[in-house]
Design a protein around this motif. Structure first.
Motif, PDB file in Angstrom:
ATOM      1  N   UNK A  73       0.847  -1.186   0.000  1.00  0.00           N
ATOM      2  CA  UNK A  73       0.000   0.000   0.000  1.00  0.00           C
ATOM      3  C   UNK A  73       0.881   1.233   0.000  1.00  0.00           C
ATOM      4  N   UNK A  74       0.376   2.311  -0.618  1.00  0.00           N
ATOM      5  CA  UNK A  74       1.108   3.570  -0.619  1.00  0.00           C
ATOM      6  C   UNK A  74       0.104   4.706  -0.738  1.00  0.00           C
ATOM      7  N   UNK A  75       0.530   5.900  -0.335  1.00  0.00           N
ATOM      8  CA  UNK A  75      -0.319   7.083  -0.427  1.00  0.00           C
ATOM      9  C   UNK A  75      -0.107   7.776  -1.766  1.00  0.00           C
ATOM     10  N   UNK A  76      -1.205   8.082  -2.438  1.00  0.00           N
ATOM     11  CA  UNK A  76      -1.156   8.964  -3.602  1.00  0.00           C
ATOM     12  C   UNK A  76      -1.438  10.348  -3.047  1.00  0.00           C
ATOM     13  N   UNK A  77      -0.485  11.253  -3.234  1.00  0.00           N
ATOM     14  CA  UNK A  77      -0.546  12.579  -2.615  1.00  0.00           C
ATOM     15  C   UNK A  77      -0.815  13.672  -3.633  1.00  0.00           C
ATOM     16  N   UNK A  78      -1.770  14.542  -3.326  1.00  0.00           N
ATOM     17  CA  UNK A  78      -2.002  15.697  -4.197  1.00  0.00           C
ATOM     18  C   UNK A  78      -0.950  16.774  -3.939  1.00  0.00           C
ATOM     19  N   UNK A  79      -1.047  17.870  -4.645  1.00  0.00           N
ATOM     20  CA  UNK A  79      -0.124  18.987  -4.443  1.00  0.00           C
ATOM     21  C   UNK A  79       0.633  19.357  -5.692  1.00  0.00           C
TER      22      UNK A  79
ATOM     23  N   UNK B  81       1.427  12.804 -10.932  1.00  0.00           N
ATOM     24  CA  UNK B  81       1.226  14.110 -10.306  1.00  0.00           C
ATOM     25  C   UNK B  81      -0.277  14.287 -10.198  1.00  0.00           C
ATOM     26  N   UNK B  82      -0.749  14.728  -9.020  1.00  0.00           N
ATOM     27  CA  UNK B  82      -2.193  14.868  -8.796  1.00  0.00           C
ATOM     28  C   UNK B  82      -2.491  16.155  -8.033  1.00  0.00           C
ATOM     29  N   UNK B  83      -3.730  16.606  -8.154  1.00  0.00           N
ATOM     30  CA  UNK B  83      -4.203  17.820  -7.488  1.00  0.00           C
ATOM     31  C   UNK B  83      -5.520  17.530  -6.759  1.00  0.00           C
ATOM     32  N   UNK B  84      -5.824  18.374  -5.769  1.00  0.00           N
ATOM     33  CA  UNK B  84      -7.120  18.330  -5.095  1.00  0.00           C
ATOM     34  C   UNK B  84      -7.190  17.311  -3.985  1.00  0.00           C
ATOM     35  N   UNK B  85      -8.092  17.554  -3.036  1.00  0.00           N
ATOM     36  CA  UNK B  85      -8.351  16.591  -1.975  1.00  0.00           C
ATOM     37  C   UNK B  85      -7.195  16.357  -1.028  1.00  0.00           C
ATOM     38  N   UNK B  86      -7.195  15.171  -0.455  1.00  0.00           N
ATOM     39  CA  UNK B  86      -6.159  14.762   0.497  1.00  0.00           C
ATOM     40  C   UNK B  86      -5.548  13.451   0.012  1.00  0.00           C
ATOM     41  N   UNK B  87      -4.580  12.943   0.761  1.00  0.00           N
ATOM     42  CA  UNK B  87      -3.952  11.670   0.402  1.00  0.00           C
ATOM     43  C   UNK B  87      -5.001  10.583   0.237  1.00  0.00           C
ATOM     44  N   UNK B  88      -4.751   9.676  -0.711  1.00  0.00           N
ATOM     45  CA  UNK B  88      -5.594   8.500  -0.899  1.00  0.00           C
ATOM     46  C   UNK B  88      -4.725   7.259  -0.753  1.00  0.00           C
ATOM     47  N   UNK B  89      -5.278   6.226  -0.142  1.00  0.00           N
ATOM     48  CA  UNK B  89      -4.577   4.953   0.000  1.00  0.00           C
ATOM     49  C   UNK B  89      -4.745   4.157  -1.298  1.00  0.00           C
ATOM     50  N   UNK B  90      -3.633   3.787  -1.940  1.00  0.00           N
ATOM     51  CA  UNK B  90      -3.626   2.988  -3.157  1.00  0.00           C
ATOM     52  C   UNK B  90      -2.841   1.713  -2.900  1.00  0.00           C
ATOM     53  N   UNK B  91      -2.881   0.781  -3.836  1.00  0.00           N
ATOM     54  CA  UNK B  91      -2.177  -0.487  -3.685  1.00  0.00           C
ATOM     55  C   UNK B  91      -1.503  -0.856  -4.999  1.00  0.00           C
TER      56      UNK B  91
ATOM     57  N   UNK C 197     -11.079   7.331  -7.595  1.00  0.00           N
ATOM     58  CA  UNK C 197     -10.219   8.353  -7.006  1.00  0.00           C
ATOM     59  C   UNK C 197     -10.894   9.709  -7.170  1.00  0.00           C
ATOM     60  N   UNK C 198     -10.741  10.550  -6.157  1.00  0.00           N
ATOM     61  CA  UNK C 198     -11.293  11.896  -6.231  1.00  0.00           C
ATOM     62  C   UNK C 198     -10.225  12.933  -6.534  1.00  0.00           C
ATOM     63  N   UNK C 199      -9.009  12.463  -6.781  1.00  0.00           N
ATOM     64  CA  UNK C 199      -7.926  13.356  -7.159  1.00  0.00           C
ATOM     65  C   UNK C 199      -7.959  13.608  -8.661  1.00  0.00           C
ATOM     66  N   UNK C 200      -7.406  14.731  -9.074  1.00  0.00           N
ATOM     67  CA  UNK C 200      -7.264  15.058 -10.490  1.00  0.00           C
ATOM     68  C   UNK C 200      -5.811  14.778 -10.869  1.00  0.00           C
ATOM     69  N   UNK C 201      -5.604  13.771 -11.700  1.00  0.00           N
ATOM     70  CA  UNK C 201      -4.251  13.413 -12.121  1.00  0.00           C
ATOM     71  C   UNK C 201      -3.851  14.279 -13.302  1.00  0.00           C
TER      72      UNK C 201
ATOM     73  N   UNK D  24      -8.286  12.888 -19.448  1.00  0.00           N
ATOM     74  CA  UNK D  24      -9.313  13.690 -18.772  1.00  0.00           C
ATOM     75  C   UNK D  24      -9.142  13.737 -17.249  1.00  0.00           C
ATOM     76  N   UNK D  25      -7.939  13.490 -16.762  1.00  0.00           N
ATOM     77  CA  UNK D  25      -7.557  13.693 -15.360  1.00  0.00           C
ATOM     78  C   UNK D  25      -8.123  12.670 -14.378  1.00  0.00           C
ATOM     79  N   UNK D  26      -8.813  11.632 -14.853  1.00  0.00           N
ATOM     80  CA  UNK D  26      -9.371  10.619 -13.955  1.00  0.00           C
ATOM     81  C   UNK D  26      -8.586   9.324 -14.082  1.00  0.00           C
ATOM     82  N   UNK D  27      -8.134   8.808 -12.947  1.00  0.00           N
ATOM     83  CA  UNK D  27      -7.428   7.535 -12.916  1.00  0.00           C
ATOM     84  C   UNK D  27      -7.730   6.861 -11.594  1.00  0.00           C
ATOM     85  N   UNK D  28      -8.066   5.586 -11.633  1.00  0.00           N
ATOM     86  CA  UNK D  28      -8.303   4.808 -10.414  1.00  0.00           C
ATOM     87  C   UNK D  28      -7.633   3.445 -10.460  1.00  0.00           C
TER      88      UNK D  28
END
Length: 167
Positions: free
Chosen positions: A36-42, A62-72, A95-99, A150-154
Motif C-alpha cells: 500500500x502507498x499514499x497517492x498525494x495531491x499537491x 502528479x495529482x491535485x485536489x483533496x487529500x492523500x488516498x490509499x492505493x495499492x 479516485x477523487x484526485x485530479x491526475x 481527462x484527469x481521472x485515474x483509479x
C-alpha cells in the motif's frame, strides 16, 4: 500486441483480462508482492515501485485536489516465469484526485497487455476503462496522452512477457 484495437475488442479484453490476472496471481511461483502507498495531491511528481525477481514496476504521477488516498500495487510472476503482472489501483474504487500525469513502467519485460481505468470495480460497481485516446502504451510504459487525458485515474493493469532463455 499491446492492446486490442476496435470497440468490440476493448469490451472483451476489459472483461477477460481481470480474470486472467487473478489466475496469474494464483499461479505465481512466488507469492505476489503487494504494497500500500499514499497517492498525494499537491502537483508534485511522486513515484512508487515494487520489484519481484528480476522485474520492476514503477508508478509515477502528479495529482491535485483533496487529500492523500490509499492505493495499492501488486506485482506477480507466473509459475512458468513467462509473464510479469503489475496492478496499481485505489481499493475504494474511484479516485477523487485530479491526475495531471501518470506513467507506469515495467523493467525486465515487455508489455503484452495494458489497460487504464477511471473507476476500479468495488461492490456492485464495475471497472470503467479510459478511452483509448486518453493513454498510450509502448513496450515498457503505459502513460497519459497529453491533451487527451481527462484527469481521472483509479486503476492500471499491465501484463508483460518476460524474456525467454532459448537453448
Amino acid at each position: 500486441m499491446a492492446a486490442p484495437s476496435g470497440r468490440s475488442g476493448w469490451g472483451l479484453w476489459a472483461t477477460l483480462v481481470p480474470a486472467a490476472l487473478l489466475c496469474l496471481a494464483a499461479l505465481a511461483a512466488e507469492e505476489p508482492s503487494a504494497a500500500e502507498f499514499d497517492v498525494r495531491p499537491g502537483g508534485e511528481v511522486h513515484s512508487f515501485s515494487r520489484s519481484l525477481e528480476d522485474y520492476t514496476c514503477s508508478f509515477t504521477y502528479s495529482a491535485q485536489g483533496g487529500t492523500n488516498e490509499q492505493w495499492q500495487m501488486n506485482v506477480g510472476v507466473s509459475e512458468d516465469n513467462q509473464l510479469f503482472s503489475c496492478s496499481v489501483w485505489r481499493p475504494q474504487g474511484k479516485s477523487y484526485l485530479f491526475f495531471t500525469q501518470f506513467k507506469a513502467e515495467v523493467k525486465g519485460a515487455k508489455i503484452e497487455y495494458a489497460m487504464a481505468y477511471s473507476q476500479a470495480a468495488v461492490g456492485a460497481q464495475s471497472d470503467i476503462p479510459l478511452k483509448q485516446e486518453e493513454f498510450e502504451i509502448t513496450e515498457t510504459t503505459v502513460a497519459h496522452r497529453e491533451g487527451k487525458f481527462r484527469f481521472e485515474l483509479s486503476k492500471l493493469m499491465i501484463v508483460a512477457r518476460t524474456p525467454r532463455d532459448e537453448l
